[in-house]
Enzyme design. Structure first.
Site, mmCIF file in Angstrom:
data_model
loop_
_atom_site.group_PDB
_atom_site.id
_atom_site.type_symbol
_atom_site.label_atom_id
_atom_site.label_comp_id
_atom_site.label_asym_id
_atom_site.label_seq_id
_atom_site.Cartn_x
_atom_site.Cartn_y
_atom_site.Cartn_z
ATOM 1 C CD GLU A 85 -2.940 -1.140 2.253
ATOM 2 O OE1 GLU A 85 -3.208 -0.051 2.787
ATOM 3 O OE2 GLU A 85 -3.598 -2.178 2.445
ATOM 4 C CB CYS A 98 2.335 7.713 3.283
ATOM 5 S SG CYS A 98 2.582 6.625 4.689
ATOM 6 C CB CYS A 105 5.396 -4.509 9.559
ATOM 7 S SG CYS A 105 6.541 -3.728 10.737
ATOM 8 C CB CYS A 109 3.099 -1.966 16.903
ATOM 9 S SG CYS A 109 4.844 -1.562 16.679
ATOM 10 C CB CYS A 112 0.322 -1.184 13.851
ATOM 11 S SG CYS A 112 0.743 -0.890 12.121
ATOM 12 C CB CYS A 324 -1.041 6.731 11.145
ATOM 13 S SG CYS A 324 -0.588 8.356 10.626
HETATM 14 N N1 SAH Z 1 7.506 1.125 11.327
HETATM 15 C C1 SAH Z 1 7.694 2.538 11.281
HETATM 16 C C2 SAH Z 1 6.937 3.179 10.125
HETATM 17 C C3 SAH Z 1 5.424 3.183 10.299
HETATM 18 S S1 SAH Z 1 4.932 4.823 10.476
HETATM 19 C C4 SAH Z 1 7.323 3.135 12.616
HETATM 20 O O1 SAH Z 1 6.840 2.414 13.462
HETATM 21 O O2 SAH Z 1 7.583 4.319 12.842
HETATM 22 C C5 SAH Z 1 3.300 4.646 10.918
HETATM 23 C C6 SAH Z 1 2.992 5.381 12.203
HETATM 24 O O3 SAH Z 1 1.625 5.142 12.542
HETATM 25 C C7 SAH Z 1 3.813 4.848 13.360
HETATM 26 O O4 SAH Z 1 4.125 5.883 14.256
HETATM 27 C C8 SAH Z 1 2.838 3.875 13.959
HETATM 28 O O5 SAH Z 1 3.166 3.518 15.272
HETATM 29 C C9 SAH Z 1 1.550 4.635 13.847
HETATM 30 N N2 SAH Z 1 0.367 3.785 13.995
HETATM 31 C C10 SAH Z 1 0.305 2.447 13.880
HETATM 32 N N3 SAH Z 1 -0.963 2.015 14.103
HETATM 33 C C11 SAH Z 1 -1.704 3.124 14.334
HETATM 34 C C12 SAH Z 1 -3.090 3.346 14.582
HETATM 35 N N4 SAH Z 1 -3.957 2.340 14.616
HETATM 36 N N5 SAH Z 1 -3.497 4.616 14.773
HETATM 37 C C13 SAH Z 1 -2.626 5.652 14.704
HETATM 38 N N6 SAH Z 1 -1.316 5.517 14.442
HETATM 39 C C14 SAH Z 1 -0.855 4.261 14.263
#
Ligand code: SAH
Length: 332
Positions: A85, A98, A105, A109, A112, A324
């Site tokens: 994506e 983006c 991944c 987390c 996510c 995000c």
């Molecule tokens: N792996 C990298 C790049 C991903 S950036 C990182 O973790 O930074 C995507 C951003 O969105 C990260 O800060 C991630 O933690 C955040 N994110 C993930 N799930 C989310 C959600 N459900 N709502 C809001 N932000 C989220």
């Protein structure tokens, strides 16, 4: 894609052509949107036809969803059939892409969607560059900013990431200062990135004000203490003279209390930084809630009182599941 002007020039010469064909090739690949070498009409037809099977490395758009705010999410199909994506985020002055750095991944987390889907493989540098060109062509507008905030953990794919940054900068023409690499933190990798002395912005997904809470949300944080992570961030600032941004997801009742904000401020004292708060975007298989506006404002206020620059990332693309943390290949 991913080859420099010098490399392309060497390649055309190796094919028995004059050096200026290298510049033409560079121009057509990076600026004119050639998808195959057959598209390059300035090349002699006879030669072009011998190049039909040489891949440039473009993906195809499998699916495209536009949110009411103009954000467009793309599902791109790669040469081996994998799907990633990419999101194009327009404003009056900017077009931000983006980009994904991996298929899926491995960081898992808890909040996510990408992490819930597991990991397939690293992206090649041309597969990263392609995402930017695809958005540029679809919007018929120059991309101004790149954020490595799509699927995947960029610092687990260093070589391809660095090659893509170089090419996006030198070949596609996007300033390093307009690129942001976002990481959840991999031991030693922020230091390694600092040693490259790039001018890109580093964003670190902190998400918690103490190690215990961080481990609960981010399983990969276990072997990587908050202090160690922050120490590497300080090195990044020293080596590059660039600020580090911290991303902090706001999960109602989990990490969004004023006490969390003051704890966060204590950790970041004396740090030239900016905190980007991201109110949780709902995903289907997690139980978290997005805090209400008053809670968010209260959190912001505590940080501001501690003189920490803070902004709230209002989610773009929510309606297209392009915000995000919502990226997960779901349909094509
Ligand atoms: N792996 C990298 C790049 C991903 S950036 C990182 O973790 O930074 C995507 C951003 O969105 C990260 O800060 C991630 O933690 C955040 N994110 C993930 N799930 C989310 C959600 N459900 N709502 C809001 N932000 C989220």
């Amino acid at each position: 894609m991913g080859a420099s002007l010098d490399e392309l020039t060497a390649w055309v010469q190796h094919q028995g052509q004059l050096a200026y064909r290298g510049r033409q090739l560079h121009q057509w690949v990076y600026q004119q949107g050639a998808r195959t070498l057959l598209d390059i009409s300035v090349f002699p037809k006879q030669w072009r036809e011998t190049l039909a099977d040489v891949p440039i490395g473009r993906s195809t758009i499998g699916h495209r969803v536009q949110a009411p705010d103009g954000t467009i999410k793309y599902l791109l199909q790669l040469a081996d059939g994998q799907i990633i994506e990419t999101v194009g985020i327009p404003t009056d002055k900017r077009l931000t892409v983006c980009v994904s750095s991996q298929v899926g991944c491995p960081m898992a987390c808890d909040f996510c969607a990408t992490g819930k889907g597991g990991f397939q493989r690293n992206l090649k540098s041309h597969e990263i560059i392609d995402q930017v060109l695809t958005v540029q062509e679809d919007f018929q507008r120059r991309v101004s900013n790149i954020v490595f905030m799509g699927m995947g953990e960029p610092l687990l794919n260093m070589d391809n990431l660095l090659a893509a940054v170089r090419s996006l900068n030198e070949d596609v023409g996007i300033g390093q200062r307009l690129m942001t690499i976002s990481t959840v933190g991999i031991p030693g990798r922020i230091r390694a990135l600092a040693a490259e002395k790039l001018q890109v912005t580093l964003a670190v997904s902190l998400h918690a004000s103490n190690q215990q809470l961080r481990e609960r949300l981010i399983p990969s944080a276990k072997p990587y203490g908050l202090e160690q992570l922050l120490a590497e961030c300080r090195e990044y600032v020293q080596q590059t003279n660039r600020r580090v941004t911290f991303e902090y997801i706001l999960l109602a009742g989990v990490n969004d209390l004023p006490a969390h904000a003051s704890e966060l401020a204590r950790h970041l004292r004396g740090f030239q930084t900016h905190i980007n708060l991201i109110p949780y975007n709902p995903i289907s298989d997690a139980d978290y809630q997005r805090p209400g506006r008053r809670r968010i404002r209260a959190f912001v206020k505590v940080l501001e009182e501690q003189h920490i620059a803070v902004s709230v990332r209002y989610s773009r693309g929510l309606a297209a599941e392009a915000a995000c943390g919502q990226l997960r290949v779901s349909q094509i």
